[in-house]
Enzyme design. Sequence first.
Site, PDB file in Angstrom:
ATOM      1  N   GLU A 225      50.037  31.242  42.278  1.00  0.00           N
ATOM      2  CA  GLU A 225      50.419  31.126  40.870  1.00  0.00           C
ATOM      3  C   GLU A 225      51.575  32.091  40.665  1.00  0.00           C
ATOM      4  O   GLU A 225      51.374  33.287  40.465  1.00  0.00           O
ATOM      5  CB  GLU A 225      49.221  31.484  39.971  1.00  0.00           C
ATOM      6  CG  GLU A 225      48.021  30.552  40.150  1.00  0.00           C
ATOM      7  CD  GLU A 225      48.228  29.184  39.521  1.00  0.00           C
ATOM      8  OE1 GLU A 225      49.114  29.038  38.654  1.00  0.00           O
ATOM      9  OE2 GLU A 225      47.507  28.238  39.897  1.00  0.00           O
ATOM     10  N   CYS A 259      53.874  34.606  32.120  1.00  0.00           N
ATOM     11  CA  CYS A 259      54.500  33.809  33.192  1.00  0.00           C
ATOM     12  C   CYS A 259      55.108  32.526  32.645  1.00  0.00           C
ATOM     13  O   CYS A 259      56.090  32.033  33.189  1.00  0.00           O
ATOM     14  CB  CYS A 259      53.482  33.493  34.274  1.00  0.00           C
ATOM     15  SG  CYS A 259      52.013  32.674  33.640  1.00  0.00           S
TER      16      CYS A 259
HETATM   17  P1  NAD Z   1      53.370  41.438  41.772  1.00  0.00           P
HETATM   18  O1  NAD Z   1      53.691  40.331  42.659  1.00  0.00           O
HETATM   19  O2  NAD Z   1      54.162  42.681  41.840  1.00  0.00           O
HETATM   20  O3  NAD Z   1      51.839  41.907  41.955  1.00  0.00           O
HETATM   21  C1  NAD Z   1      50.738  41.075  41.781  1.00  0.00           C
HETATM   22  C2  NAD Z   1      49.589  41.583  42.620  1.00  0.00           C
HETATM   23  O4  NAD Z   1      49.962  41.548  43.982  1.00  0.00           O
HETATM   24  C3  NAD Z   1      49.161  43.020  42.327  1.00  0.00           C
HETATM   25  O5  NAD Z   1      47.752  43.092  42.337  1.00  0.00           O
HETATM   26  C4  NAD Z   1      49.744  43.782  43.490  1.00  0.00           C
HETATM   27  O6  NAD Z   1      49.048  44.952  43.827  1.00  0.00           O
HETATM   28  C5  NAD Z   1      49.639  42.782  44.597  1.00  0.00           C
HETATM   29  N1  NAD Z   1      50.554  42.992  45.705  1.00  0.00           N
HETATM   30  C6  NAD Z   1      51.724  43.660  45.706  1.00  0.00           C
HETATM   31  N2  NAD Z   1      52.289  43.603  46.934  1.00  0.00           N
HETATM   32  C7  NAD Z   1      51.453  42.879  47.708  1.00  0.00           C
HETATM   33  C8  NAD Z   1      51.497  42.456  49.074  1.00  0.00           C
HETATM   34  N3  NAD Z   1      52.507  42.763  49.878  1.00  0.00           N
HETATM   35  N4  NAD Z   1      50.472  41.695  49.514  1.00  0.00           N
HETATM   36  C9  NAD Z   1      49.455  41.342  48.706  1.00  0.00           C
HETATM   37  N5  NAD Z   1      49.365  41.729  47.424  1.00  0.00           N
HETATM   38  C10 NAD Z   1      50.351  42.485  46.932  1.00  0.00           C
HETATM   39  O7  NAD Z   1      53.436  40.754  40.373  1.00  0.00           O
HETATM   40  P2  NAD Z   1      53.389  41.434  38.986  1.00  0.00           P
HETATM   41  O8  NAD Z   1      54.671  42.150  38.730  1.00  0.00           O
HETATM   42  O9  NAD Z   1      52.106  42.182  38.852  1.00  0.00           O
HETATM   43  O10 NAD Z   1      53.328  40.145  38.052  1.00  0.00           O
HETATM   44  C11 NAD Z   1      54.442  39.542  37.470  1.00  0.00           C
HETATM   45  C12 NAD Z   1      54.759  38.219  38.116  1.00  0.00           C
HETATM   46  O11 NAD Z   1      53.604  37.409  38.121  1.00  0.00           O
HETATM   47  C13 NAD Z   1      55.802  37.419  37.344  1.00  0.00           C
HETATM   48  O12 NAD Z   1      56.684  36.847  38.262  1.00  0.00           O
HETATM   49  C14 NAD Z   1      54.996  36.346  36.646  1.00  0.00           C
HETATM   50  O13 NAD Z   1      55.695  35.180  36.348  1.00  0.00           O
HETATM   51  C15 NAD Z   1      53.921  36.104  37.632  1.00  0.00           C
HETATM   52  N6  NAD Z   1      52.759  35.550  36.972  1.00  0.00           N
HETATM   53  C16 NAD Z   1      52.409  34.272  37.245  1.00  0.00           C
HETATM   54  C17 NAD Z   1      51.321  33.700  36.600  1.00  0.00           C
HETATM   55  C18 NAD Z   1      50.891  32.309  36.890  1.00  0.00           C
HETATM   56  O14 NAD Z   1      49.781  31.949  36.498  1.00  0.00           O
HETATM   57  N7  NAD Z   1      51.688  31.490  37.549  1.00  0.00           N
HETATM   58  C19 NAD Z   1      50.599  34.447  35.681  1.00  0.00           C
HETATM   59  C20 NAD Z   1      51.000  35.752  35.421  1.00  0.00           C
HETATM   60  C21 NAD Z   1      52.072  36.300  36.087  1.00  0.00           C
END
Ligand code: NAD
Length: 475
Positions: A225, A259
């Site tokens: 997602e 998002c």
């Molecule tokens: P992010 O990708 O920085 O982090 C999300 C999660 O991934 C956190 O729990 C983080 O600790 C973990 N993470 C970080 N590095 C990782 C790695 N190398 N391996 C595995 N996990 C890791 O995202 P964010 O900044 O927290 O969220 C914002 C983004 O999420 C935006 O791009 C937004 O559009 C997207 N988003 C999408 C949806 C959807 O339903 N499609 C919903 C909400 C947010």
Amino acid sequence: MSIANVAEHEGRELAVDLSGQLRSMRAAHERDGVANLALRRDRLGRIAAMVRQNQDAIVAAIDADFGGRSREETLLAEIFTSLSSVRHARGHLAKWMRPRRRAMDLAFMPARARLLPQPLGVVGIISPWNYPLLLALSPLVGALAAGNRAMVKPSEFTPRTSKLLAEMIGEKFSADEVVVVQGGVEAGAAFAALPFDHLLYTGSTNVGRKVMAAAATNLTPVTLELGGKSPAIIAPDAALDAAVTSIVRGKLFNAGQTCVAPDYVLLPEGQVDGFVEKALAAAANFYPDLPDNPDYSSIVNQAQFDRLRAMVVEAEAQGARVMPAAEAAGRKLPLTLLLDTTAGMAVRREEIFGPLLPIVPYDDLAQAIDLVNGGDRPLALYVYGRDRSMTDRVLDETVSGGAVVNDCLIHGGVENLPFGGVGASGMGQYHGQDGFDTFTKLKPVLYQSRLNAMWILNPPYGGMAKGLIKLLLKR
Ligand code: NAD
């Protein structure tokens, strides 16, 4: 070990045996057999009870994590939505769990065919900070409804909410049912490398790539997602007032940190001035007296705030006109319209994820459609217009994770609609039955009849077999 706590001391030292945690959950899954309807309903009920009992603590934790998160936004977008996903799943679960009949091809009759829904085992869930409760619980509801156990890794950027989530889950679930793993990037990377039976990741597209690569090593199926740039297209015949109100409301909810927030607006050249005037007025009406208005949420942290400011500074330096609805103060960033942007600017290239709104004029609808199709496939697309043939044309000629006609954002709350991206905005889908199916193996089973004609095909192939084959090929 009751909770698999990946303690991160000063961001480095990872304690704990995540693999051991997964192994013990899988062993429990195999030992206890398939969770029946009553147990699944009970688990879902525990999620609902946990949310209701801790409502105030959840509101307070998210408010503290954001340095100002509107109470009503948390009640609507985290509490209501989480409870409604539980209610929907509990109400439909018996039907979802039933074997599903499939028609039998004439050639195989009188055999019968069904899909048997079976739990996958242990599901991993990685969630982001922007809706820190909902985006952990909504997939969890699907995973538990489908009879699985789950490990959840929430975001390090909302530490109070993640800690509260771990405590609440620890109170309501045994350590071999659901656990919360706290930690940052390293914990996330270790988590994504576990051989789950399914891994659902919500977050940025860049990290999504890493998660998928880690999962590939174990051939763990993923639901991703992700984010992206969701356009709002205003058709020439749209009711401009209503479109502006909807776009500004959707964009400013959670200060644009959604998002599926409209990322940029495409509208007919002649309507730019009207849009700007109405949008600035709508923002001022919705959120007067910024920065003190408690209805308006803060940008979650300084790094995100600086990223957004840098986008504005770059756009302005390269000739864009910047029109803020109010002064920024603290981490409250008001609606900021950007005109005369170019495709090379960060604000047009990257997902904004904040209250900045580029206004991009078009000459005719085909140009707007081309512009959308020239970029990555968006998570959502919004089209405003009265003429159905016009809005249908936009829907037909673009590909997006989801779409809304004459509004924005709210489709994410409808449990009967699957939610998920396409291309760079993600893969797979969940919510409602689509979530149940994502976390289920729908095992196809053919039931052979005692009386059947297979004997005709016993080798050596004689006249009967040859005749039958001839008949089959004629069909
Ligand atoms: P992010 O990708 O920085 O982090 C999300 C999660 O991934 C956190 O729990 C983080 O600790 C973990 N993470 C970080 N590095 C990782 C790695 N190398 N391996 C595995 N996990 C890791 O995202 P964010 O900044 O927290 O969220 C914002 C983004 O999420 C935006 O791009 C937004 O559009 C997207 N988003 C999408 C949806 C959807 O339903 N499609 C919903 C909400 C947010």
